[in-house]
Design a protein around this motif. Structure first.
Motif, PDB file in Angstrom:
ATOM      1  N   VAL A   1      15.739  -5.023 -17.110  1.00  0.00           N
ATOM      2  CA  VAL A   1      16.677  -5.521 -18.128  1.00  0.00           C
ATOM      3  C   VAL A   1      18.079  -5.667 -17.528  1.00  0.00           C
ATOM      4  O   VAL A   1      18.772  -6.678 -17.741  1.00  0.00           O
ATOM      5  CB  VAL A   1      16.695  -4.581 -19.342  1.00  0.00           C
ATOM      6  N   ILE A   2      18.502  -4.660 -16.773  1.00  0.00           N
ATOM      7  CA  ILE A   2      19.825  -4.724 -16.144  1.00  0.00           C
ATOM      8  C   ILE A   2      19.894  -5.882 -15.157  1.00  0.00           C
ATOM      9  O   ILE A   2      20.863  -6.658 -15.143  1.00  0.00           O
ATOM     10  CB  ILE A   2      20.134  -3.389 -15.435  1.00  0.00           C
ATOM     11  N   ALA A   3      18.867  -6.016 -14.317  1.00  0.00           N
ATOM     12  CA  ALA A   3      18.859  -7.094 -13.333  1.00  0.00           C
ATOM     13  C   ALA A   3      18.835  -8.461 -14.008  1.00  0.00           C
ATOM     14  O   ALA A   3      19.509  -9.404 -13.560  1.00  0.00           O
ATOM     15  CB  ALA A   3      17.647  -6.940 -12.409  1.00  0.00           C
ATOM     16  N   ALA A   4      18.066  -8.594 -15.094  1.00  0.00           N
ATOM     17  CA  ALA A   4      18.003  -9.870 -15.804  1.00  0.00           C
ATOM     18  C   ALA A   4      19.346 -10.225 -16.427  1.00  0.00           C
ATOM     19  O   ALA A   4      19.781 -11.386 -16.380  1.00  0.00           O
ATOM     20  CB  ALA A   4      16.918  -9.813 -16.878  1.00  0.00           C
ATOM     21  N   ALA A   5      20.010  -9.229 -17.019  1.00  0.00           N
ATOM     22  CA  ALA A   5      21.305  -9.481 -17.639  1.00  0.00           C
ATOM     23  C   ALA A   5      22.327  -9.959 -16.602  1.00  0.00           C
ATOM     24  O   ALA A   5      23.103 -10.889 -16.857  1.00  0.00           O
ATOM     25  CB  ALA A   5      21.799  -8.216 -18.337  1.00  0.00           C
ATOM     26  N   LEU A   6      22.310  -9.334 -15.428  1.00  0.00           N
ATOM     27  CA  LEU A   6      23.247  -9.747 -14.388  1.00  0.00           C
ATOM     28  C   LEU A   6      22.882 -11.114 -13.815  1.00  0.00           C
ATOM     29  O   LEU A   6      23.754 -11.915 -13.485  1.00  0.00           O
ATOM     30  CB  LEU A   6      23.265  -8.690 -13.278  1.00  0.00           C
ATOM     31  N   PHE A   7      21.602 -11.382 -13.703  1.00  0.00           N
ATOM     32  CA  PHE A   7      21.155 -12.683 -13.193  1.00  0.00           C
ATOM     33  C   PHE A   7      21.609 -13.813 -14.113  1.00  0.00           C
ATOM     34  O   PHE A   7      22.003 -14.889 -13.645  1.00  0.00           O
ATOM     35  CB  PHE A   7      19.629 -12.691 -13.076  1.00  0.00           C
ATOM     36  N   VAL A   8      21.538 -13.557 -15.404  1.00  0.00           N
ATOM     37  CA  VAL A   8      21.910 -14.594 -16.387  1.00  0.00           C
ATOM     38  C   VAL A   8      23.410 -14.789 -16.452  1.00  0.00           C
ATOM     39  O   VAL A   8      23.910 -15.912 -16.622  1.00  0.00           O
ATOM     40  CB  VAL A   8      21.353 -14.222 -17.782  1.00  0.00           C
ATOM     41  N   SER A   9      24.170 -13.706 -16.291  1.00  0.00           N
ATOM     42  CA  SER A   9      25.615 -13.779 -16.560  1.00  0.00           C
ATOM     43  C   SER A   9      26.465 -14.057 -15.339  1.00  0.00           C
ATOM     44  O   SER A   9      27.546 -14.625 -15.448  1.00  0.00           O
ATOM     45  CB  SER A   9      26.082 -12.462 -17.191  1.00  0.00           C
TER      46      SER A   9
END
Length: 303
Positions: A291-299
């Protein structure tokens, strides 16, 4: 999503690191099977009789409490006879032959290097693409970042589990000749099959969890070496320090929970947690990292 998964699947399998790793693992399995075949040998009737007498002597001493095992300290689901049976089947009383009944224990041991392999392959998959600029290029024709992230992650995680099962199955097949011709095939009953399949599936789950961690850290750091350095440094150094300085934190660390889940034994002694609880905790940690990695990837900016 289907075409994107197909692209990532082919991209993953086409990587040189993946192919070299598979070839290396297969070669290691072949060598292990050959060495086991050469080293293993069936005992003579006299040696077998002597070993049975020795095991019976130790078993009787264990049941009578002479080995320091208190029946009152046993888990409620085990009897003193069952525990003593495990004692006399230990490596110290075994003959120089490979018994196919020990295959589940072999799977437990080989799951650890396969876990590390899953971590490395998943980390290198996304880390190499960041390094080569492939991610930025891909987002020009597929701007939905979350889809790209999930497609790559899903391929890395699923293939880690599949690869673990395939390699373990190849290892089992490589060890069959040693057991059939120079060892023992006794004890291959339904309980043995259940135990072996259980270890195999739990090893696949652990590999998938390791791949999720490796992928997540490499995605955040945009670097394969960072994922490997941080991951292995945490597992090998940091957790050992925490366990020594804060023993009460052990139930929440990765290594003890991996040991419980992978072995299928909740009575290892260093944490009070069932096999299912350990597995759920590990899955929760992996999901949090994703979840953390996905949030950073998107933002974040991808340049």
């Amino acid at each position: 999503m289907g075409p994107l998964l197909g692209v990532e699947f082919r991209r993953y399998l086409a990587r040189r690191t993946m192919r070299v790793s598979i070839l290396g693992a297969v070669a290691a399995i072949a060598v292990a099977g050959l060495i086991t075949f050469v080293v293993s040998q069936r005992p003579t009737p006299e040696a077998a009789a002597e070993a049975r007498a020795e095991r019976q002597e130790v078993f009787d001493a264990c049941v009578q409490g002479e080995l320091g095992i208190d029946p009152e300290d046993l888990p409620p689901d085990q009897t003193i006879e069952e525990v003593c049976g495990q004692v006399v089947s230990g490596p110290g009383l075994s003959q120089p032959q490979f018994a196919l009944s020990s295959l589940p224990a072999v799977f437990v041991g080989t799951s650890v290097p396969l876990l590390l392999l899953a971590w490395v392959l998943a980390a290198s998959f996304i880390g190499a693409e960041w390094h080569a600029g492939t991610v930025a290029t891909q987002l020009t024709w597929e701007p939905r970042r979350l889809r790209v992230f999930l497609a790559k992650a899903l391929v890395a995680i699923v293939l880690a589990a599949v690869l673990t099962v395939v390699l373990q199955a190849l290892l089992g097949a490589a060890l069959v000749p040693a057991a059939a011709f120079r060892g023992s095939t006794e004890g291959l009953d339904e309980a043995w099959l259940r135990e072996g399949l259980g270890v195999l599936l739990r090893g696949a789950v652990i590999a998938a969890i390791a791949a999720a961690f490796g992928y997540s850290i490499a995605s955040v750091a945009r670097n394969t070496a960072a994922s490997m350095g941080l991951g292995f440094g945490y597992l090998i150094i940091f957790e050992q320090l925490v366990a020594g300085l804060r023993p009460g934190w052990q139930p929440w660390l990765l290594v003890p929970n991996i040991a419980v889940f992978l072995s299928g034994d909740s009575n290892l002694g260093f944490i009070d947690r069932s096999v299912g609880e350990a597995g759920l905790l590990l899955c929760a940690y992996a999901a949090g990292a994703m979840v953390i990695a996905a949030a950073l990837f998107v933002s974040r900016d991808v340049t």
